[in-house]
Write a protein that holds these residues in place. Sequence first.
Motif, mmCIF file in Angstrom:
data_model
loop_
_atom_site.group_PDB
_atom_site.id
_atom_site.type_symbol
_atom_site.label_atom_id
_atom_site.label_comp_id
_atom_site.label_asym_id
_atom_site.label_seq_id
_atom_site.Cartn_x
_atom_site.Cartn_y
_atom_site.Cartn_z
ATOM 1 N N ILE A 161 0.793 -1.105 -0.104
ATOM 2 C CA ILE A 161 0.029 -0.006 -0.039
ATOM 3 C C ILE A 161 0.902 1.208 0.087
ATOM 4 C CG2 ILE A 161 -2.040 -1.223 1.121
ATOM 5 C CD1 ILE A 161 -0.920 0.607 3.686
ATOM 6 N N ALA A 162 2.074 1.032 -0.201
ATOM 7 C CA ALA A 162 3.325 2.347 -0.144
ATOM 8 C C ALA A 162 3.092 3.020 -1.222
ATOM 9 C CB ALA A 162 4.395 2.014 0.067
ATOM 10 N N ASP A 163 2.948 4.297 -1.292
ATOM 11 C CA ASP A 163 3.238 5.331 -2.569
ATOM 12 C C ASP A 163 4.269 5.356 -2.965
ATOM 13 O OD1 ASP A 163 0.252 6.122 -2.601
ATOM 14 O OD2 ASP A 163 0.810 6.797 -0.629
ATOM 15 N N VAL A 176 11.590 5.500 -4.886
ATOM 16 C CA VAL A 176 11.066 4.986 -5.915
ATOM 17 C C VAL A 176 9.709 4.785 -5.840
ATOM 18 C CG1 VAL A 176 11.258 2.870 -7.393
ATOM 19 C CG2 VAL A 176 13.347 3.566 -6.118
ATOM 20 N N GLU A 177 9.065 5.324 -6.909
ATOM 21 C CA GLU A 177 7.343 5.115 -6.826
ATOM 22 C C GLU A 177 7.041 3.768 -6.927
ATOM 23 O OE1 GLU A 177 5.135 7.546 -6.589
ATOM 24 O OE2 GLU A 177 6.737 9.108 -6.685
ATOM 25 N N ARG A 178 5.997 3.164 -6.137
ATOM 26 C CA ARG A 178 5.617 1.921 -6.010
ATOM 27 C C ARG A 178 5.389 1.295 -7.418
ATOM 28 N NH1 ARG A 178 0.979 -0.993 -5.167
ATOM 29 N NH2 ARG A 178 -0.359 1.277 -4.681
ATOM 30 N N GLY A 179 4.751 2.005 -8.153
ATOM 31 C CA GLY A 179 4.430 1.623 -9.720
ATOM 32 C C GLY A 179 5.671 1.353 -10.320
ATOM 33 N N VAL A 184 5.325 -8.124 -4.932
ATOM 34 C CA VAL A 184 4.793 -9.197 -4.957
ATOM 35 C C VAL A 184 4.226 -9.671 -3.465
ATOM 36 C CG1 VAL A 184 4.726 -11.683 -5.447
ATOM 37 C CG2 VAL A 184 5.728 -9.815 -6.858
ATOM 38 N N PRO A 185 2.960 -9.763 -3.032
ATOM 39 C CA PRO A 185 2.517 -10.050 -1.718
ATOM 40 C C PRO A 185 3.006 -11.424 -1.558
ATOM 41 C CG PRO A 185 0.714 -9.195 -3.020
ATOM 42 C CD PRO A 185 1.961 -9.522 -4.160
ATOM 43 N N ASP A 202 16.237 -2.071 -10.992
ATOM 44 C CA ASP A 202 16.335 -1.116 -12.091
ATOM 45 C C ASP A 202 15.274 -0.277 -12.044
ATOM 46 O OD1 ASP A 202 18.532 -3.103 -13.052
ATOM 47 O OD2 ASP A 202 17.010 -4.452 -13.549
ATOM 48 N N ALA A 203 14.548 0.179 -11.317
ATOM 49 C CA ALA A 203 13.544 0.980 -11.190
ATOM 50 C C ALA A 203 14.079 2.335 -10.997
ATOM 51 C CB ALA A 203 12.492 0.750 -10.129
#
Length: 366
Positions: A161-163, A176-179, A184-185, A202-203
């Motif tokens: 649920i982190a942004d 780093v944006e979560r998107g 993976v839960p 690599d994000a």
Amino acid sequence: MSTRPTRSTQPDLLYTEAEDDLRSAVRSLLTGRADTAGLLGRIETGSPYDPALWRSLAAGMGAAGLLVPESLGGQGATHREAAVVLEELGRAVTPAPYLSSAVVATETLLALDSENDAISGLLKGMATGRTVAVLALPLSTAPGADLPGDTAVNAVADATIADVLLVVRADGLYAVERGSATVVPQTALDLTRPLARVSAEDAAGTRVADAASARAAVHRGLLAGAGLLASEQLGIAEWCLEETVRYTRERHQFNRPVGSFQALKHRMAQLWLEVVNARAAARNAADALATGSAEAPLAAAVAQAYCSRVAVHAAEECVQLHAGIGMTWEHPAHLYLKRAKADETALGTPGAHRTTVAELVDLPAP
């Protein structure tokens, strides 16, 4: 030989009037919004969080910004107030990213240059509850532990649920944006604090600290988290003791309340003594962090080494002394036992903290 740090003034472990008022407000909110039946239903769906409750707690009440200075939109309070919030969240086993975002991630960022636009922007968003930031490290990581670099990380609490994810890499700390990452839960013992595997090697992200600054900042965040986790464990233990006493007064056998049996009296009296001692240890850790004491690492280690065991013991007694009903899914006792067991290994095991205590006071390690 190292020397034991000393605190310049005696700690004040009593709750202030403001802290009592904060406790009443948080407890009232959780009593009205965080019902057990609703929580049991949500964890079965795999989504235990209540976004509306988090908005009320974080933004409406301003609890998310307690540690953030007023100049950055926060409350400018201390770890003592944050500890009170965590006590109440522990009493209600509330699924909320308070420890991970409002304490660990916030303290990590506060250790860096707040004049940096990226850092100040993050802190302002976190203070108002609009942004949830999580340090992308295993929940079990203890203060001072070696940090991974450029690798996927397992068991990251609240990552789903982190942004924003605060990712430790070989050359520093990145926001780093979560998107942009792969989250993976994972299956967790404590369903009220979900875990996930985070891959963000690599994000794309914004570097907010170099390697040396990142290590110091992460240590500060983990230290605050470990010290204040003791308050959550205290809340768990207090609820378990109170609920067990209430139940044994109402449950009758042989025309007597089972709580009047001497064997059960002794068990609950022993647990009460442990809870009282746990309160002293947790309050000492919160006060040491709040005052910036040199003894904060020692106070946090002592609190974790002791409060972890007390929370688990209290939850075990709660399950056992409730007998058959305590073993059912409908009764919340299992939620407290799972949270207590998960907290026991969070931010360092009791054994790791006992070793830290031994090193800090020049005693043989256990």
